[in-house]
Motif scaffolding. Sequence first.
Motif, PDB file in Angstrom:
ATOM      1  N   MET A  46     -11.003   1.163  -4.954  1.00  0.00           N
ATOM      2  CA  MET A  46     -10.078   0.788  -4.088  1.00  0.00           C
ATOM      3  C   MET A  46      -8.830   1.603  -4.522  1.00  0.00           C
ATOM      4  N   PHE A  47      -8.455   1.446  -6.015  1.00  0.00           N
ATOM      5  CA  PHE A  47      -7.699   2.207  -6.933  1.00  0.00           C
ATOM      6  C   PHE A  47      -7.972   3.846  -7.211  1.00  0.00           C
ATOM      7  N   TYR A  48      -8.806   4.507  -6.963  1.00  0.00           N
ATOM      8  CA  TYR A  48      -9.549   5.065  -7.607  1.00  0.00           C
ATOM      9  C   TYR A  48      -9.304   6.704  -6.745  1.00  0.00           C
ATOM     10  N   ASN A  49      -7.964   7.674  -6.281  1.00  0.00           N
ATOM     11  CA  ASN A  49      -8.214   8.492  -5.517  1.00  0.00           C
ATOM     12  C   ASN A  49      -8.098   9.310  -5.586  1.00  0.00           C
ATOM     13  N   ASP A  50      -7.822  10.868  -4.753  1.00  0.00           N
ATOM     14  CA  ASP A  50      -8.796  11.915  -4.284  1.00  0.00           C
ATOM     15  C   ASP A  50      -8.366  13.511  -5.729  1.00  0.00           C
ATOM     16  N   LYS A  51      -7.754  12.481  -6.508  1.00  0.00           N
ATOM     17  CA  LYS A  51      -7.515  13.106  -7.813  1.00  0.00           C
ATOM     18  C   LYS A  51      -8.434  13.303  -8.880  1.00  0.00           C
ATOM     19  N   GLN A  52      -9.077  11.609  -8.819  1.00  0.00           N
ATOM     20  CA  GLN A  52     -10.641  11.247  -9.598  1.00  0.00           C
ATOM     21  C   GLN A  52      -9.577  10.702 -10.967  1.00  0.00           C
ATOM     22  N   VAL A  53      -8.183  10.229 -10.297  1.00  0.00           N
ATOM     23  CA  VAL A  53      -7.535   9.167 -11.130  1.00  0.00           C
ATOM     24  C   VAL A  53      -7.630   7.783 -10.630  1.00  0.00           C
ATOM     25  N   LEU A  59       5.624   4.157  -2.879  1.00  0.00           N
ATOM     26  CA  LEU A  59       6.277   4.858  -1.531  1.00  0.00           C
ATOM     27  C   LEU A  59       7.968   4.625  -1.822  1.00  0.00           C
ATOM     28  N   ALA A  60       8.178   5.559  -1.307  1.00  0.00           N
ATOM     29  CA  ALA A  60       9.820   5.335  -1.296  1.00  0.00           C
ATOM     30  C   ALA A  60      10.995   6.206  -0.439  1.00  0.00           C
ATOM     31  N   VAL A  61      11.930   5.854  -0.507  1.00  0.00           N
ATOM     32  CA  VAL A  61      13.296   6.335   0.027  1.00  0.00           C
ATOM     33  C   VAL A  61      14.020   7.384  -0.921  1.00  0.00           C
ATOM     34  N   ALA A  75       0.265  -0.541  -3.388  1.00  0.00           N
ATOM     35  CA  ALA A  75      -1.047   0.690  -2.263  1.00  0.00           C
ATOM     36  C   ALA A  75      -1.741   1.164  -3.530  1.00  0.00           C
ATOM     37  N   TYR A  76      -3.293   0.776  -2.607  1.00  0.00           N
ATOM     38  CA  TYR A  76      -4.174   1.479  -2.994  1.00  0.00           C
ATOM     39  C   TYR A  76      -4.437   2.932  -3.705  1.00  0.00           C
ATOM     40  N   GLY A  77      -4.303   3.501  -4.638  1.00  0.00           N
ATOM     41  CA  GLY A  77      -4.785   5.375  -4.079  1.00  0.00           C
ATOM     42  C   GLY A  77      -5.135   5.476  -4.175  1.00  0.00           C
ATOM     43  N   LYS A  78      -6.456   4.936  -2.526  1.00  0.00           N
ATOM     44  CA  LYS A  78      -7.490   6.046  -1.893  1.00  0.00           C
ATOM     45  C   LYS A  78      -6.612   5.910  -0.666  1.00  0.00           C
ATOM     46  N   ASP A  79      -5.695   5.077  -0.952  1.00  0.00           N
ATOM     47  CA  ASP A  79      -4.512   4.884   1.544  1.00  0.00           C
ATOM     48  C   ASP A  79      -4.350   6.539   0.986  1.00  0.00           C
ATOM     49  N   SER A  80      -4.036   6.479   2.719  1.00  0.00           N
ATOM     50  CA  SER A  80      -3.667   7.775   3.221  1.00  0.00           C
ATOM     51  C   SER A  80      -1.850   7.951   3.096  1.00  0.00           C
ATOM     52  N   VAL A  84      -0.793   3.855   4.078  1.00  0.00           N
ATOM     53  CA  VAL A  84       0.751   3.053   3.121  1.00  0.00           C
ATOM     54  C   VAL A  84       2.087   2.568   3.425  1.00  0.00           C
ATOM     55  N   LEU A  85       2.577   3.716   4.576  1.00  0.00           N
ATOM     56  CA  LEU A  85       3.754   3.615   5.729  1.00  0.00           C
ATOM     57  C   LEU A  85       3.246   2.491   6.255  1.00  0.00           C
ATOM     58  N   SER A  86       2.483   2.147   6.857  1.00  0.00           N
ATOM     59  CA  SER A  86       2.457   1.315   8.240  1.00  0.00           C
ATOM     60  C   SER A  86       1.925   0.138   7.254  1.00  0.00           C
ATOM     61  N   ASN A  87       1.731  -0.230   6.206  1.00  0.00           N
ATOM     62  CA  ASN A  87       1.040  -1.517   5.983  1.00  0.00           C
ATOM     63  C   ASN A  87       2.215  -2.007   4.752  1.00  0.00           C
ATOM     64  N   SER A  88       3.430  -0.795   3.889  1.00  0.00           N
ATOM     65  CA  SER A  88       4.334  -1.280   3.259  1.00  0.00           C
ATOM     66  C   SER A  88       5.711  -1.722   3.539  1.00  0.00           C
ATOM     67  N   SER A  89       6.340  -3.232   2.864  1.00  0.00           N
ATOM     68  CA  SER A  89       7.471  -3.469   3.486  1.00  0.00           C
ATOM     69  C   SER A  89       8.783  -2.759   3.665  1.00  0.00           C
ATOM     70  N   ILE A  90       8.703  -1.298   3.035  1.00  0.00           N
ATOM     71  CA  ILE A  90       9.362  -0.676   3.668  1.00  0.00           C
ATOM     72  C   ILE A  90       9.062  -0.420   5.192  1.00  0.00           C
ATOM     73  N   TYR A  91       8.391  -0.271   5.921  1.00  0.00           N
ATOM     74  CA  TYR A  91       8.270  -0.358   7.325  1.00  0.00           C
ATOM     75  C   TYR A  91       8.439  -1.609   8.061  1.00  0.00           C
TER      76      TYR A  91
END
Length: 199
Positions: A46-53, A59-61, A75-80, A84-91
């Motif tokens: 879940m937390f493993y991203n495309d940079k292999q870490v 997410l910031a404005v 948010a999980y590192g694997k998310d797009s 991330v935006l759609s599931n965020s408190s910011i959104y």
Amino acid sequence: MPVPPNVKSFKNRTAEFYYKWDFPLPVGSVDEKHIRIKSASKSGSMFYNDKQVFSIILLAVADAKYRFLLVDVGAYGKDSDGGVLSNSSIYKNLKSATSKLSVERKFPNSELKPPFVFVGDEAFPLRSYPMRLFPRSQLNIKFKLSPSRARKVVECSFGIMSAKFPILLKAIETKVENAVYFVKAITMLHNILIDMEGY
């Protein structure tokens, strides 16, 4: 960081963007940053991203002066970017403030009345208030410069924050829940330092 943002602050932020970056539309620049963490127990990939870490996502404005206006951490590192935006408190906050975002004001030297927007890169979905850039291959270079400079403000904010808080340059050695609190605290300290010392 006031939540939800108010119309008066929108107008001030937009004026700053126009003055500093010659782009009159945005209230802020939106992007995400991967914050490295140690491997979370029982989390699988879940937390493993495309940079292999392993990472959580910040997410910031950011405004024209490199201060963070809104943040969402964890948010999980694997998310797009779009996910991330759609599931965020910011959104959710922006969605509830859509009527405020749509308050019309005149475009400089024009009769056009565009809404307030947040400018991001092509990875974000196109909606009425997050304004994404056109793909690089489809846009005239002269028009592309102003929105691109405005979008990069948040990347500069991340760079300034990481330089002042080197803990962000390596994996944070703690539980995910604690890492979320650390990152939120660092974004607040970043804003305080910008206000006190500049950048």
